[in-house]
Design an enzyme around this catalytic site. Structure first.
Site, PDB file in Angstrom:
ATOM      1  N   TYR A   1     -63.792 -20.099  93.767  1.00 43.59           N
ATOM      2  CA  TYR A   1     -64.008 -21.063  92.685  1.00 43.59           C
ATOM      3  C   TYR A   1     -64.494 -22.414  93.211  1.00 43.59           C
ATOM      4  O   TYR A   1     -65.212 -23.120  92.525  1.00 43.59           O
ATOM      5  CB  TYR A   1     -62.698 -21.296  91.912  1.00 43.59           C
ATOM      6  CG  TYR A   1     -62.484 -20.384  90.736  1.00 43.59           C
ATOM      7  CD1 TYR A   1     -62.394 -19.010  90.910  1.00 43.59           C
ATOM      8  CD2 TYR A   1     -62.346 -20.895  89.451  1.00 43.59           C
ATOM      9  CE1 TYR A   1     -62.178 -18.174  89.827  1.00 43.59           C
ATOM     10  CE2 TYR A   1     -62.126 -20.065  88.366  1.00 43.59           C
ATOM     11  CZ  TYR A   1     -62.049 -18.711  88.557  1.00 43.59           C
ATOM     12  OH  TYR A   1     -61.834 -17.892  87.479  1.00 43.59           O
TER      13      TYR A   1
ATOM     14  N   LYS B   1     -57.167  -8.667  99.545  1.00 45.59           N
ATOM     15  CA  LYS B   1     -58.167  -7.636  99.871  1.00 45.59           C
ATOM     16  C   LYS B   1     -58.356  -7.701 101.380  1.00 45.59           C
ATOM     17  O   LYS B   1     -59.482  -7.845 101.884  1.00 45.59           O
ATOM     18  CB  LYS B   1     -59.459  -7.902  99.082  1.00 45.59           C
ATOM     19  CG  LYS B   1     -60.468  -6.766  99.109  1.00 45.59           C
ATOM     20  CD  LYS B   1     -60.052  -5.533  98.330  1.00 45.59           C
ATOM     21  CE  LYS B   1     -61.034  -4.396  98.518  1.00 45.59           C
ATOM     22  NZ  LYS B   1     -60.581  -3.136  97.875  1.00 45.59           N
TER      23      LYS B   1
ATOM     24  N   ASP C   1     -57.260  -3.818  94.158  1.00 47.01           N
ATOM     25  CA  ASP C   1     -57.584  -2.645  93.329  1.00 47.01           C
ATOM     26  C   ASP C   1     -56.316  -1.847  93.015  1.00 47.01           C
ATOM     27  O   ASP C   1     -56.060  -1.480  91.860  1.00 47.01           O
ATOM     28  CB  ASP C   1     -58.676  -1.771  93.979  1.00 47.01           C
ATOM     29  CG  ASP C   1     -58.402  -1.434  95.442  1.00 47.01           C
ATOM     30  OD1 ASP C   1     -57.441  -1.994  96.025  1.00 47.01           O
ATOM     31  OD2 ASP C   1     -59.144  -0.607  96.012  1.00 47.01           O
TER      32      ASP C   1
ATOM     33  N   ASP D   1     -57.095 -14.806  88.202  1.00 51.27           N
ATOM     34  CA  ASP D   1     -57.793 -14.960  86.918  1.00 51.27           C
ATOM     35  C   ASP D   1     -57.906 -13.597  86.234  1.00 51.27           C
ATOM     36  O   ASP D   1     -57.600 -13.452  85.049  1.00 51.27           O
ATOM     37  CB  ASP D   1     -59.190 -15.549  87.169  1.00 51.27           C
ATOM     38  CG  ASP D   1     -59.992 -15.697  85.888  1.00 51.27           C
ATOM     39  OD1 ASP D   1     -59.425 -16.182  84.899  1.00 51.27           O
ATOM     40  OD2 ASP D   1     -61.181 -15.318  85.887  1.00 51.27           O
TER      41      ASP D   1
ATOM     42  N   ASP E   1     -55.362 -11.837  82.821  1.00 46.49           N
ATOM     43  CA  ASP E   1     -55.862 -11.344  81.528  1.00 46.49           C
ATOM     44  C   ASP E   1     -55.399  -9.906  81.310  1.00 46.49           C
ATOM     45  O   ASP E   1     -55.012  -9.519  80.200  1.00 46.49           O
ATOM     46  CB  ASP E   1     -57.400 -11.380  81.468  1.00 46.49           C
ATOM     47  CG  ASP E   1     -57.929 -12.683  80.881  1.00 46.49           C
ATOM     48  OD1 ASP E   1     -57.283 -13.723  81.101  1.00 46.49           O
ATOM     49  OD2 ASP E   1     -58.979 -12.647  80.214  1.00 46.49           O
TER      50      ASP E   1
HETATM   51  C1  IPM Z   1     -58.649 -19.308  82.975  1.00 45.91           C
HETATM   52  C2  IPM Z   1     -60.079 -19.371  82.511  1.00 45.91           C
HETATM   53  C3  IPM Z   1     -60.834 -20.357  83.392  1.00 45.91           C
HETATM   54  C4  IPM Z   1     -60.810 -19.837  84.813  1.00 45.91           C
HETATM   55  C5  IPM Z   1     -62.294 -20.694  82.961  1.00 45.91           C
HETATM   56  C6  IPM Z   1     -62.336 -21.189  81.521  1.00 45.91           C
HETATM   57  C7  IPM Z   1     -62.941 -21.694  83.874  1.00 45.91           C
HETATM   58  O1  IPM Z   1     -60.651 -18.107  82.531  1.00 45.91           O
HETATM   59  O2  IPM Z   1     -57.979 -20.360  82.996  1.00 45.91           O
HETATM   60  O3  IPM Z   1     -58.187 -18.221  83.299  1.00 45.91           O
HETATM   61  O4  IPM Z   1     -61.639 -18.990  85.198  1.00 45.91           O
HETATM   62  O5  IPM Z   1     -59.949 -20.280  85.577  1.00 45.91           O
HETATM   63 MG    MG Z   2     -59.241 -16.506  82.920  1.00 45.50          MG
END
Ligand code: IPM
Ligand code: MG
Length: 346
Positions: free
Chosen positions: A130, A181, A213, A237, A241
């Site tokens: 990042y 990884k 993975d 990240d 999710d």
């Molecule tokens: C998160 C989001 C952010 C990230 C984006 C909006 C930059 O996906 O906070 O998980 O990738 O960190």
């Molecule tokens: Mg995210």
């Protein structure tokens, strides 16, 4: 910092809850994301950053929306969040995935897989691909364009997130799983080495390792086996999710981004969801649960945090559901009414 899309709607509900549990809290608002670009031409105006520096805690909504791909990278709404994390050195991002028993049926997973899930993903937030340099899109000698980013971690960056993971595990079930990884990437080989070294200082905490993975698979197959998962910025990240789906909806997951002091930035992990913005459809519970984390970590008010979490549980037990977690036999409500249900339960 309510931001864009559903950000203002869900943040308004969290503020409503704050007014109820801590009426003396002082709040100020600042524009970020597209809202700030419209008003000031940049995603994070200086005044917004200055206010964030002065504040004890930041309640963040969401940023982003249609058309952002056309903007240069430094003018994109997501940049505001990255700049805040970097400027305030909020390197430890806690993303707890906890399944409220009332929502067992709302998950796409079988009840026996997700019942009792209670884990936290600790995502390193200020390093990795990042922020690593060099990065860019350039043209090679043959005239072909190439894009590149750098996955980079220093030992001290890995050490501090490792300590945060082991300390967090001591407050929980004393298990840390480090996700990397290391079989392919040198940077992740260093990550694993440092994790093992720091782990020796916490002999009472069990340390295990998984490649990203395999971790993704195990998280879906046996999520209850996890307590604290510590991982880098990019893997965290993605995994967070995925973990959200264990809890029924991404609209349920709060997060806390912390640094060395008590200051923190608290945000739902969902995005700005432009498709449902402004329609009183969004689930405000992730924002409200983020407020609970704020009360606990930045203000040291564990009792108030618990009150808010219990009120969320009560609202769910009373059958209130936003569209994302709605099931037959429950009452479908909008963003506002869900916020009211939590306030009422308080
Ligand atoms: C998160 C989001 C952010 C990230 C984006 C909006 C930059 O996906 O906070 O998980 O990738 O960190
Ligand atoms: Mg995210």
């Amino acid at each position: 910092m309510a931001g864009d899309g559903i950000g203002p709607e869900v943040t308004a509900q969290a503020v409503k809850v704050l007014r109820k549990v801590l009426p003396q809290a002082e709040t100020e608002e600042a524009p970020v994301g597209l809202a700030a670009i419209d008003a000031r031409g940049v995603p994070l105006p200086d005044e917004s950053l200055a206010l964030a520096r002065r504040a004890d805690a930041i309640l963040f909504g969401a940023v982003g929306g249609p058309g952002e791909e056309a903007l240069p990278r430094d003018k994109r709404p997501g940049t505001s969040l990255l700049l805040l994390r970097e400027s305030l050195q909020l390197y430890a991002n806690f993303r707890p995935a906890f399944l409220f028993p009332e929502l067992v049926g709302a998950s796409t997973f079988k009840p026996e897989v997700v019942e009792g899930v209670d884990l936290v993903i600790l995502r390193e937030l200020t390093g990795d691909v990042y922020f690593g340099q060099p990065r860019g899109i350039e043209t090679d000698a043959s005239g072909q364009r190439f894009g590149f980013n750098t996955m980079r971690y220093t030992e001290s960056e890995i050490e501090r997130i490792a300590h945060a993971a082991f300390r967090a595990a001591r407050q929980r079930r004393r298990k840390v799983c480090s996700v990397d990884k290391a079989n392919v990437l040198e940077v992740m080989q260093l990550w694993r080495e440092v994790m093992i070294r720091v782990g020796r200082e916490y002999p009472d905490v069990e340390l295990s390792h998984l490649f990203i993975d395999a971790a993704a698979m195990s998280l879906m197959r046996t999520p209850k086996a996890f307590d604290v998962i510590v991982t880098g910025n990019m893997f965290g990240d993605i995994l967070s999710d995925a973990a959200a789906m264990l809890t029924g909806s991404i609209g349920m997951l709060p997060s806390a981004s912390l640094g060395e002091g008590d200051k923190g930035l608290y945000e739902p992990i969902h995005g700005s969801a432009p498709d449902i913005a402004g329609r009183n459809l969004a689930n405000p519970l992730a924002a409200i649960l983020s407020l609970a984390m704020l009360l606990r970590h930045s203000f040291g008010l564990d009792d108030k945090a618990r009150q808010v979490e219990t009120a969320v549980r009560t609202a769910l037990a009373r059958g209130f559901r936003t569209a994302d977690i709605h099931q037959p036999g429950t009452e479908r409500v909008g963003t506002d009414q869900m916020g009211d249900a939590v306030v009422q339960a308080l």
